[in-house]
Design a protein around this motif. Sequence first.
Motif, PDB file in Angstrom:
ATOM      1  N   VAL A 149       2.776   9.828   1.360  1.00  0.00           N
ATOM      2  CA  VAL A 149       2.457  10.818   0.325  1.00  0.00           C
ATOM      3  C   VAL A 149       2.541  12.226   0.902  1.00  0.00           C
ATOM      4  O   VAL A 149       3.140  13.135   0.302  1.00  0.00           O
TER       5      VAL A 149
ATOM      6  N   GLY B  61       0.815  -1.216   0.000  1.00  0.00           N
ATOM      7  CA  GLY B  61       0.000   0.000   0.000  1.00  0.00           C
ATOM      8  C   GLY B  61       0.851   1.270   0.000  1.00  0.00           C
ATOM      9  O   GLY B  61       1.896   1.326   0.635  1.00  0.00           O
ATOM     10  N   VAL B  62       0.382   2.277  -0.723  1.00  0.00           N
ATOM     11  CA  VAL B  62       1.004   3.599  -0.662  1.00  0.00           C
ATOM     12  C   VAL B  62       0.309   4.364   0.461  1.00  0.00           C
ATOM     13  O   VAL B  62      -0.869   4.678   0.365  1.00  0.00           O
ATOM     14  N   LYS B  63       1.040   4.611   1.545  1.00  0.00           N
ATOM     15  CA  LYS B  63       0.416   5.216   2.719  1.00  0.00           C
ATOM     16  C   LYS B  63       0.207   6.720   2.552  1.00  0.00           C
ATOM     17  O   LYS B  63       1.062   7.423   2.024  1.00  0.00           O
ATOM     18  N   VAL B  64      -0.924   7.192   3.074  1.00  0.00           N
ATOM     19  CA  VAL B  64      -1.196   8.631   3.084  1.00  0.00           C
ATOM     20  C   VAL B  64      -0.056   9.370   3.794  1.00  0.00           C
ATOM     21  O   VAL B  64       0.400  10.422   3.345  1.00  0.00           O
ATOM     22  N   ARG B  65       0.421   8.804   4.904  1.00  0.00           N
ATOM     23  CA  ARG B  65       1.546   9.402   5.633  1.00  0.00           C
ATOM     24  C   ARG B  65       2.744   9.644   4.707  1.00  0.00           C
ATOM     25  O   ARG B  65       3.353  10.727   4.733  1.00  0.00           O
TER      26      ARG B  65
END
Lengths: 345, 345
Positions: free
Chosen positions: B270, B264-268
């Motif tokens: 990004v 997963g590409v984490k919001v944190r």
Amino acid sequence: MAVQVTVLGGGVIGLSVAWFAARDGFPVTVVDRGSPHGGSWVAGGMLAPITEAWPGDEHVLDLGVESLERWPSFAADLGLELSEVGTLAVAVDRADAQVLDQLCAYLGTRGRSARRVTGRELRGLEPGLGPSVRSGLHVPGDLSVDNRALLDALRAACRDHGVRFAEAEPGAEPGAEPETGAGRNGGVTVIAAGAWSGGLHPKLRGVIRPVKGEILRLVARPGALPPPRHTVRAHVEGRPVYLVPRPGGLVLGATQYEAGFDTGVKVRGVLDLLRDAEAVWPAITEYALVESAAGFRAGSPDNAPVVDWLEPGVLAATGHHRNGLLLAPVTARRALALLREREDS
Amino acid sequence: MAVQVTVLGGGVIGLSVAWFAARDGFPVTVVDRGSPHGGSWVAGGMLAPITEAWPGDEHVLDLGVESLERWPSFAADLGLELSEVGTLAVAVDRADAQVLDQLCAYLGTRGRSARRVTGRELRGLEPGLGPSVRSGLHVPGDLSVDNRALLDALRAACRDHGVRFAEAEPGAEPGAEPETGAGRNGGVTVIAAGAWSGGLHPKLRGVIRPVKGEILRLVARPGALPPPRHTVRAHVEGRPVYLVPRPGGLVLGATQYEAGFDTGVKVRGVLDLLRDAEAVWPAITEYALVESAAGFRAGSPDNAPVVDWLEPGVLAATGHHRNGLLLAPVTARRALALLREREDS
């Protein structure tokens, strides 16, 4: 024999009109370009006229409330589930809270009530709200729908009633003028092409304009706090943001630009959405970003849709701006009434 | 007849080894899973050992500098262009500047020089640097390469030399143990599966681990300030970030987590990348976000690669961590020498 209806546009408005017309016995063809930037595909899925209200847009509020009342049966006919948990509109700083005060006072003058709630009450409803959220409005009657499930359900309902689907020429530029087929074989053309409608008829040119919006789709990762149950709208330092729950995640929207048909997802927009949403629902930092998309709302001069004859044989159903999903039931109903009138005349 | 070589892994290391071996007359097959999370696909493309240096990792620095010297001819053989503009390592706050002081002092003790430059000098080189950038290091000799163009060029070079490509079973789980084919028909298996190598041989288990990293790809929109000419690395409030120019845009990286094979590409991540990059190069807010991706570096206990026989017939070429692209030429050269030794023995 009933008149042939050709609907230009396969978004929620076009499909709803097509479905209602076909169910009523009209032979219907939907012509769609399949753009990934259509407003209904990119939408969040809020059905929330109350928190969308603003002085001057009484006509939009009244139409929205009328359509909201029709949504439960509209959804039931489509076999579609609605979220009925309601909306929380929350404020982060003092200026944001003043916006909610104004909204609340205005709703009172329109005979609509929304309950002003404290931070403590808000956290009773949604414990995951960020510590900077101080107060809010609770609107229990609001609904939300999965916009992409809605599009699927509408397409299925259309097919069940014999609607034919045709693809618009893939090379067609947004805004390029197609053959509207007005009057062809005595048929009717319905212009329901959302933001692109302005290019489809002289009377819509300069009237319907694209209003760009960006959304992000997030999925809660294992171990992360789940998304809110309510739709949460907020003003964060003046910027509006909303979080619409989905199973295991949420849709986070939406920026708003007057930028023509620019399809890029701007870093500015992504940063604003994520920062503002983090203030409202801090757990999102542990979510996965699974999609970022830009779409176009069909803006109109008075923020209200155009659902009327443009000339004999050409009906408009467009200009729904931020309210395309909400207004689908009343729009389809009104468009069907206009088609029937023509049949009778 | 030369021994059959089977390379497990179609990233930059596997392909480089395959190319060198095939060019030398070995019959070679590359087996690849085609994961979109491989380190070479997700990479930024910096070839920058100097600014990557750190006390304790002298062996990595020396190997990196040796490989950097081989890069121009490696690229020329592939018909690939390199960016030779160099690297700027910049600092935003005082703690960040101290990190650069330490790096500079350390490089001096290793006989490597990097020039400490003021904010004014930095802005002479890159006028678009943010106002909070106060000082930096200028490393003119560093290179960068378009990592995806490199993968294409390596595949083409392999095909030109008769390398066969086979797909690993698509259902294979990351880390699932395949048949290594050791000793089969007297052939050699080269384990070059990056982060997944730990699952392919008992001697690599617990030695090679996935180190997750996230990158973003941005494109400058019309009217926006163009990307920097140099690769720009920075520490922003302690977090490392880099901007590697691409035609009309840049690759922005990279987070670093010990999180197993979480894709997963984490919001944190990004948020951190965008906020930190905005401090360094404010124009990015007007860029379009076109891709966000997570990949896995092949971590090793001493941050240095393992390029050696694991047992007769099984060669490892893995564990390159943050330096897979940089170390491809020396790795391929070393692996070829080992293959030749075996031929001679």
